[in-house]
Design an enzyme around this catalytic site. Structure first.
Site, short mmCIF file in Angstrom:
data_model
loop_
_atom_site.label_atom_id
_atom_site.label_comp_id
_atom_site.label_asym_id
_atom_site.label_seq_id
_atom_site.Cartn_x
_atom_site.Cartn_y
_atom_site.Cartn_z
N LYS A 55 0.85 -1.19 0.00
CA LYS A 55 0.00 0.00 0.00
C LYS A 55 0.89 1.24 0.00
O LYS A 55 1.75 1.40 0.86
CB LYS A 55 -0.90 0.01 1.24
CG LYS A 55 -1.83 1.21 1.29
CD LYS A 55 -2.84 1.10 2.41
CE LYS A 55 -2.37 1.63 3.73
NZ LYS A 55 -2.21 3.09 3.80
N ASP A 97 -3.42 4.29 -1.93
CA ASP A 97 -4.39 4.73 -0.91
C ASP A 97 -4.41 6.26 -0.87
O ASP A 97 -3.82 6.88 0.02
CB ASP A 97 -3.93 4.13 0.43
CG ASP A 97 -4.81 4.51 1.60
OD1 ASP A 97 -5.96 4.91 1.38
OD2 ASP A 97 -4.33 4.39 2.75
N LYS A 137 -7.45 8.07 -1.34
CA LYS A 137 -8.76 8.49 -0.80
C LYS A 137 -9.30 9.74 -1.50
O LYS A 137 -9.51 10.79 -0.86
CB LYS A 137 -8.67 8.76 0.70
CG LYS A 137 -8.18 7.57 1.52
CD LYS A 137 -8.26 7.86 3.01
CE LYS A 137 -7.77 6.75 3.89
NZ LYS A 137 -6.30 6.56 3.91
N ASP A 186 -13.85 14.64 -4.34
CA ASP A 186 -14.04 15.93 -5.00
C ASP A 186 -15.29 15.81 -5.86
O ASP A 186 -15.99 14.81 -5.78
CB ASP A 186 -12.79 16.28 -5.84
CG ASP A 186 -12.58 17.79 -5.97
OD1 ASP A 186 -13.58 18.50 -6.25
OD2 ASP A 186 -11.45 18.26 -5.82
N THR A 194 -11.28 5.80 10.66
CA THR A 194 -11.25 5.23 12.02
C THR A 194 -10.89 6.31 13.05
O THR A 194 -11.11 6.13 14.24
CB THR A 194 -10.24 4.07 12.12
OG1 THR A 194 -9.08 4.41 11.36
CG2 THR A 194 -10.82 2.79 11.59
N ARG A 213 2.98 -1.20 10.72
CA ARG A 213 4.06 -1.26 11.70
C ARG A 213 4.34 -2.64 12.25
O ARG A 213 5.49 -2.92 12.61
CB ARG A 213 3.77 -0.27 12.84
CG ARG A 213 4.00 1.17 12.41
CD ARG A 213 3.34 2.14 13.33
NE ARG A 213 1.90 2.13 13.18
CZ ARG A 213 1.07 2.92 13.85
NH1 ARG A 213 1.56 3.77 14.72
NH2 ARG A 213 -0.22 2.85 13.63
O1 C5P Z 1 1.00 0.65 11.07
P1 C5P Z 1 -0.42 0.22 10.91
O2 C5P Z 1 -0.60 -1.27 10.70
O3 C5P Z 1 -1.33 0.77 11.99
O4 C5P Z 1 -0.84 0.90 9.53
C1 C5P Z 1 -2.13 0.80 9.01
C2 C5P Z 1 -2.19 1.48 7.69
O5 C5P Z 1 -3.55 1.51 7.28
C3 C5P Z 1 -1.73 2.92 7.70
O6 C5P Z 1 -1.16 3.19 6.42
C4 C5P Z 1 -2.99 3.71 7.91
O7 C5P Z 1 -2.95 4.99 7.37
C5 C5P Z 1 -3.98 2.85 7.13
N1 C5P Z 1 -5.38 3.01 7.49
C6 C5P Z 1 -5.86 2.81 8.77
N2 C5P Z 1 -7.18 2.96 9.05
C7 C5P Z 1 -8.04 3.30 8.07
C8 C5P Z 1 -7.57 3.49 6.77
C9 C5P Z 1 -6.22 3.33 6.51
O8 C5P Z 1 -5.10 2.48 9.65
N3 C5P Z 1 -9.32 3.41 8.36
#
Ligand code: C5P
Length: 233
Positions: free
Chosen positions: A31, A58, A60, A63, A117, A209
């Site tokens: 992603k 990603d 998003k 517009d 979220t 992460r």
């Molecule tokens: O590091 P982690 O596993 O928390 O990363 C989750 C990824 O998913 C990040 O790139 C974050 O921006 C993305 N994301 C999220 N929640 C969403 C949409 C995207 O955590 N609702």
């Protein structure tokens, strides 16, 4: 159908991306988010794609329909496999986004974000003026997404269950916030293990992460992939 865990490449620059990708010898599903794209431009997508990896871009988009269609036309030229919009842009915006992709000759999957979220129910009600529970709002946006002809939504594992019941198994439920039991939660509020996401009907997981910050990312990826692939729903 098994979809590889999607690795969130939340890095600032190509050097960090390259250092991360180096030990992996198989094609990944990655992603690329706004941070990497806005700082490095479309070139970064081309470079990562040329290494054989599949790409979820990603960005998003949100517009007016005409602008989103034209932006998607541009992104559709990039040989990406998945991309997204905000469902709040409406049904016409979403179907125009799909049209833009197809006009570019792209068969990328198009999904929508319902509520971020980071938005709580009280913020949604007070700031956006939406007089619903957050679940009702998410179901409404997901149904609109399906009706606009898109492939699915980004959602938490808890929402996957509700959306599977309402919209079926095939509608994509792409779930971020994945953690194994030994991981730190970080800033995520609603986290789920790969097993829980699968049991709840998530069709894809996005892992950042938990893999990127691990001392051995390759081993951690393989561990998560194995669980995600083999766990029985
Ligand atoms: O590091 P982690 O596993 O928390 O990363 C989750 C990824 O998913 C990040 O790139 C974050 O921006 C993305 N994301 C999220 N929640 C969403 C949409 C995207 O955590 N609702």
């Amino acid at each position: 159908m098994f979809h590889k865990p999607i690795i969130a490449l939340d890095f600032k620059n190509m050097d960090d991306v390259n250092a991360f990708l180096r030990p992996f010898e198989e094609p990944l599903f990655v992603k690329i988010g706004m941070e990497l794209f806005m700082q490095n431009g479309p070139e970064i997508v081309k470079i990562i794609r040329s290494q054989g990896h599949e790409i979820f871009l990603d960005l998003k988009l949100y517009d007016i329909p005409n602008t989103v269609r034209q932006a998607m036309f541009g992104l559709g030229k990039l040989d990406i496999q998945m991309v997204n919009v905000h469902a709040a842009g409406g049904k016409t915006m979403m179907s125009e986004a799909m049209q833009g992709l197809r006009d570019a000759g792209s068969d990328a999957k198009l999904i929508a974000v319902t509520q971020l979220t980071s938005t709580s129910e009280s913020v949604m009600q007070k700031e956006q003026g939406i007089p619903l529970s957050i679940e009702e709002c998410i179901l409404n946006y997901a149904t609109l997404t399906r009706d606009a002809g898109l492939d699915g939504v980004v959602c938490s594992a808890n929402e996957s269950k509700m959306l599977r019941d309402a919209l079926g198994d095939d509608f994509f439920k792409v779930t971020p916030g994945i953690r194994t039991l030994t991981d730190a939660v970080g800033d995520q509020v609603r986290v789920a293990t790969p097993e829980f996401a699968k049991e709840n009907g998530s069709t894809h997981i996005v892992v950042g992460r938990s893999i990127t910050q691990d001392s051995n990312p390759l081993e951690k990826y393989n561990q998560i992939k194995k669980v995600w692939e083999n766990h029985v729903k």
